[in-house]
Write a protein that holds these residues in place. Structure first.
Motif, PDB file in Angstrom:
ATOM      1  N   CYS A 174       0.825  -1.205   0.000  1.00 48.30           N
ATOM      2  CA  CYS A 174       0.000   0.000   0.000  1.00 48.30           C
ATOM      3  C   CYS A 174       0.863   1.261   0.000  1.00 48.30           C
ATOM      4  CB  CYS A 174      -0.944  -0.004   1.197  1.00 48.30           C
ATOM      5  SG  CYS A 174      -2.185  -1.322   1.136  1.00 48.30           S
ATOM      6  N   ARG A 175       1.931   1.247   0.770  1.00 52.11           N
ATOM      7  CA  ARG A 175       2.831   2.401   0.819  1.00 52.11           C
ATOM      8  C   ARG A 175       3.478   2.628  -0.547  1.00 52.11           C
ATOM      9  NH1 ARG A 175       7.596   4.045   0.961  1.00 52.11           N
ATOM     10  NH2 ARG A 175       8.780   2.138   1.068  1.00 52.11           N
ATOM     11  N   ARG A 176       3.955   1.555  -1.156  1.00 49.39           N
ATOM     12  CA  ARG A 176       4.583   1.678  -2.475  1.00 49.39           C
ATOM     13  C   ARG A 176       3.611   2.229  -3.504  1.00 49.39           C
ATOM     14  NH1 ARG A 176       4.033  -0.467  -6.983  1.00 49.39           N
ATOM     15  NH2 ARG A 176       2.822  -2.243  -6.285  1.00 49.39           N
ATOM     16  N   LEU A 177       2.404   1.684  -3.524  1.00 45.87           N
ATOM     17  CA  LEU A 177       1.400   2.136  -4.487  1.00 45.87           C
ATOM     18  C   LEU A 177       0.985   3.576  -4.215  1.00 45.87           C
ATOM     19  CD1 LEU A 177      -0.395   1.587  -6.887  1.00 45.87           C
ATOM     20  CD2 LEU A 177      -2.008   0.430  -5.363  1.00 45.87           C
ATOM     21  N   TYR A 178       0.801   3.922  -2.963  1.00 45.00           N
ATOM     22  CA  TYR A 178       0.439   5.293  -2.595  1.00 45.00           C
ATOM     23  C   TYR A 178       1.461   6.280  -3.150  1.00 45.00           C
ATOM     24  CZ  TYR A 178      -0.402   9.446   0.264  1.00 45.00           C
ATOM     25  OH  TYR A 178      -0.633  10.729   0.672  1.00 45.00           O
ATOM     26  N   PHE A 179       2.727   6.035  -2.885  1.00 43.49           N
ATOM     27  CA  PHE A 179       3.750   6.988  -3.314  1.00 43.49           C
ATOM     28  C   PHE A 179       4.002   6.940  -4.820  1.00 43.49           C
ATOM     29  CE2 PHE A 179       4.466   7.126   1.245  1.00 43.49           C
ATOM     30  CZ  PHE A 179       4.465   8.498   1.426  1.00 43.49           C
ATOM     31  N   TRP A 191       3.443  12.567  -8.390  1.00 43.52           N
ATOM     32  CA  TRP A 191       3.259  13.781  -9.176  1.00 43.52           C
ATOM     33  C   TRP A 191       2.499  14.847  -8.390  1.00 43.52           C
ATOM     34  CZ3 TRP A 191      -1.322  15.993 -10.894  1.00 43.52           C
ATOM     35  CH2 TRP A 191      -2.478  15.222 -10.742  1.00 43.52           C
ATOM     36  N   ILE A 192       1.560  14.433  -7.535  1.00 46.08           N
ATOM     37  CA  ILE A 192       0.817  15.401  -6.721  1.00 46.08           C
ATOM     38  C   ILE A 192       1.727  15.982  -5.642  1.00 46.08           C
ATOM     39  CG2 ILE A 192      -1.060  15.645  -5.036  1.00 46.08           C
ATOM     40  CD1 ILE A 192      -2.683  13.705  -6.791  1.00 46.08           C
TER      41      ILE A 192
END
Length: 192
Positions: A57-62, A67-68
């Motif tokens: 989840c952390r990897r996907l979140y970042f 870009w944001i």
């Protein structure tokens, strides 16, 4: 999800013990068939997060938020700390496509609403209807209990268009985010 037809269970995470009945009722089968990839049906399911899913989840979140974070000039270290504090395994469901993890969803049950704290679909699986189907199911289940669905979205995030198509309206905004809500009475009014 297994080949034997076992269906992942979908339930909206609840923080308090006095809402057990609602959680039990919301724990119904979640299975969506979407036609894609050479028109073969695929199964979208949700499974409860496990401890080892934190890193996924952390990897996907970042990966999806990079870009944001860059565009808004946010402090990456502060974002890392905030992510670690806010990620709560009991609130997280991992989105699976034909048994492969492709995203995650974090929901929080509040008084008269479900708050969608996070929803991410991995880049290669975006624009295939996965996020739309997960949100439609969440909206439907919340409506069964007379609950609104609320979320916020960064102003520059194109996901706002998805939420508007699903019947969400902006309730207020600040310099960075739109705060959106979909009332339970709005079920059936979203465009397809």
């Amino acid at each position: 999800m297994s080949d034997s037809g076992e269906v992942a269970r979908f339930r909206i995470a609840d923080q308090s013990t006095n809402r057990q009945e609602w959680v039990a009722s919301a724990a119904q089968s979640f299975e969506v068939t979407v036609s894609m990839l050479q028109n073969r049906p695929v199964q979208i399911g949700l499974r409860p997060a496990l401890e080892h899913d934190f890193e996924y989840c952390r990897r996907l979140y970042f990966a999806e938020m990079r870009w944001i974070i860059d565009e808004l000039r946010l402090d990456r270290n502060a974002q890392e700390t905030s992510f670690g504090q806010q990620w709560n395994r009991a609130q997280v469901r991992v989105i699976a496509l034909d048994g492969t993890d492709v995203g995650w969803l974090q929901t929080i049950r509040e008084d008269n609403e479900i708050f969608v704290a996070q929803m991410f679909v991995d880049g290669p699986f975006q624009r295939r209807g996965i996020g739309t189907e997960v949100m439609k199911r969440l909206i439907s289940e919340a409506a069964e209990f007379g609950l609104a669905v609320c979320l916020n979205v960064v102003r520059i995030n194109p996901a706002r268009r998805l939420y508007e198509r699903l019947g969400f309206r902006v309730t207020h905004e600040d310099d960075r985010k739109f705060y959106m809500k979909r009332d339970p009475d709005d079920v059936g009014r979203s465009s397809n």
